[in-house]
Design a protein around this motif. Sequence first.
Motif, PDB file in Angstrom:
ATOM      1  N   CYS A  41      16.483 -35.787   5.014  1.00 17.95           N
ATOM      2  CA  CYS A  41      16.349 -35.182   3.690  1.00 17.95           C
ATOM      3  C   CYS A  41      17.345 -34.038   3.559  1.00 17.95           C
ATOM      4  N   GLU A  42      17.584 -33.626   2.331  1.00 18.28           N
ATOM      5  CA  GLU A  42      18.468 -32.482   2.120  1.00 18.28           C
ATOM      6  C   GLU A  42      17.637 -31.199   2.142  1.00 18.28           C
ATOM      7  N   PRO A  43      18.290 -30.015   2.224  1.00 18.99           N
ATOM      8  CA  PRO A  43      17.551 -28.763   2.425  1.00 18.99           C
ATOM      9  C   PRO A  43      16.482 -28.469   1.380  1.00 18.99           C
ATOM     10  N   ALA A  44      16.769 -28.761   0.115  1.00 17.64           N
ATOM     11  CA  ALA A  44      15.774 -28.461  -0.922  1.00 17.64           C
ATOM     12  C   ALA A  44      14.463 -29.195  -0.671  1.00 17.64           C
ATOM     13  N   SER A  45      14.549 -30.433  -0.199  1.00 15.61           N
ATOM     14  CA  SER A  45      13.341 -31.185   0.124  1.00 15.61           C
ATOM     15  C   SER A  45      12.567 -30.529   1.256  1.00 15.61           C
ATOM     16  N   ALA A  46      13.307 -29.990   2.233  1.00 10.49           N
ATOM     17  CA  ALA A  46      12.656 -29.368   3.388  1.00 10.49           C
ATOM     18  C   ALA A  46      11.885 -28.114   2.998  1.00 10.49           C
ATOM     19  N   ALA A  47      12.202 -27.534   1.847  1.00 14.77           N
ATOM     20  CA  ALA A  47      11.418 -26.392   1.365  1.00 14.77           C
ATOM     21  C   ALA A  47       9.949 -26.767   1.230  1.00 14.77           C
ATOM     22  N   THR A  48       9.690 -28.040   0.938  1.00 16.81           N
ATOM     23  CA  THR A  48       8.315 -28.523   0.834  1.00 16.81           C
ATOM     24  C   THR A  48       7.549 -28.285   2.126  1.00 16.81           C
ATOM     25  N   LEU A  49       8.098 -28.747   3.253  1.00 17.77           N
ATOM     26  CA  LEU A  49       7.421 -28.560   4.537  1.00 17.77           C
ATOM     27  C   LEU A  49       7.350 -27.085   4.910  1.00 17.77           C
ATOM     28  N   ALA A  50       8.421 -26.345   4.634  1.00 17.31           N
ATOM     29  CA  ALA A  50       8.403 -24.907   4.917  1.00 17.31           C
ATOM     30  C   ALA A  50       7.263 -24.228   4.157  1.00 17.31           C
ATOM     31  N   GLY A  51       7.059 -24.632   2.914  1.00 15.86           N
ATOM     32  CA  GLY A  51       5.961 -24.068   2.133  1.00 15.86           C
ATOM     33  C   GLY A  51       4.602 -24.456   2.673  1.00 15.86           C
ATOM     34  N   ILE A  52       4.465 -25.701   3.110  1.00 13.17           N
ATOM     35  CA  ILE A  52       3.194 -26.144   3.697  1.00 13.17           C
ATOM     36  C   ILE A  52       2.879 -25.329   4.949  1.00 13.17           C
ATOM     37  N   ARG A  53       3.876 -25.113   5.778  1.00 14.78           N
ATOM     38  CA  ARG A  53       3.661 -24.352   7.009  1.00 14.78           C
ATOM     39  C   ARG A  53       3.213 -22.923   6.695  1.00 14.78           C
ATOM     40  N   ARG A  54       3.866 -22.318   5.699  1.00 17.83           N
ATOM     41  CA  ARG A  54       3.505 -20.941   5.342  1.00 17.83           C
ATOM     42  C   ARG A  54       2.107 -20.897   4.740  1.00 17.83           C
ATOM     43  N   LEU A  55       1.800 -21.817   3.833  1.00 25.31           N
ATOM     44  CA  LEU A  55       0.487 -21.817   3.180  1.00 25.31           C
ATOM     45  C   LEU A  55      -0.630 -22.161   4.162  1.00 25.31           C
ATOM     46  N   THR A  56      -0.321 -22.971   5.161  1.00 20.97           N
ATOM     47  CA  THR A  56      -1.316 -23.285   6.193  1.00 20.97           C
ATOM     48  C   THR A  56      -1.551 -22.073   7.096  1.00 20.97           C
ATOM     49  N   ASN A  57      -0.478 -21.374   7.430  1.00 21.31           N
ATOM     50  CA  ASN A  57      -0.590 -20.202   8.312  1.00 21.31           C
ATOM     51  C   ASN A  57      -1.450 -19.107   7.705  1.00 21.31           C
ATOM     52  N   VAL A  58      -1.418 -18.962   6.378  1.00 22.20           N
ATOM     53  CA  VAL A  58      -2.216 -17.909   5.739  1.00 22.20           C
ATOM     54  C   VAL A  58      -3.579 -18.424   5.287  1.00 22.20           C
ATOM     55  N   GLY A  59      -3.852 -19.711   5.523  1.00 22.12           N
ATOM     56  CA  GLY A  59      -5.165 -20.258   5.215  1.00 22.12           C
ATOM     57  C   GLY A  59      -5.341 -20.771   3.803  1.00 22.12           C
ATOM     58  N   THR A  60      -4.293 -20.740   2.992  1.00 19.61           N
ATOM     59  CA  THR A  60      -4.406 -21.269   1.623  1.00 19.61           C
ATOM     60  C   THR A  60      -4.634 -22.772   1.650  1.00 19.61           C
TER      61      THR A  60
END
Length: 204
Positions: free
Chosen positions: A123-142
């Motif tokens: 995938c290109e970088p913009a798509s990877a923002a999706t997983l980066a966001g999931i990781r951050r939202l999971t880490n904070v419990g959202t």
Amino acid sequence: MLDQRDWSVPDWIVLPGGNLGNASAFGKALRELCQLGFIAKTPRLAIVQAEGAAPFYDFVRRGGDFRSVEHPETLATAIKIGDPVSWPKALREVRHFDGIVEAVSEQEIADAKAVIGKSGIGCEPASAATLAGIRRLTNVGTIPADADVVAVLTGNVLKDPDYIYRYHTGELETTAGTRIKPTFGNSPVVVPNDADAIANLLGE
């Protein structure tokens, strides 16, 4: 997507946010599917922007008037948009689906792209923002760790091919010149221009 999942609705659908047309389209489709009886419940939506190009994230968090970003800065070129035309529609869908908007760093995007690549998906970088966001939202419990989440990747790896080489060789830098650490780096192996040598390497 729902057909592939045998019409099982996920808890979350997470999308990269650039011009925000994808967010409004997903929301419209989900509302219509629910109205027509194809699904009995709807997921929550999460939209992820790059920190250097995050006018929608800033607006949702701050409130007030929508303010565009005059000079958006991100290596994720597909979401390098400072004045997204579809933000009013996206806001309607975020509110309707109890959604959330997040922003992630260039380092988080680069590492997420490498993790996706290790899974055999380009995938290109913009798509990877999706997983980066999931990781951050999971880490904070959202997003709960056991949640059923669909990560939408919107662009092919060939859109920004040089990004991969620069990340894995430790040469990738942000637009401000800050070096991005290849946390999941996989350095290239140089072999002679010889078919047998290449075959032997692949055989190993």
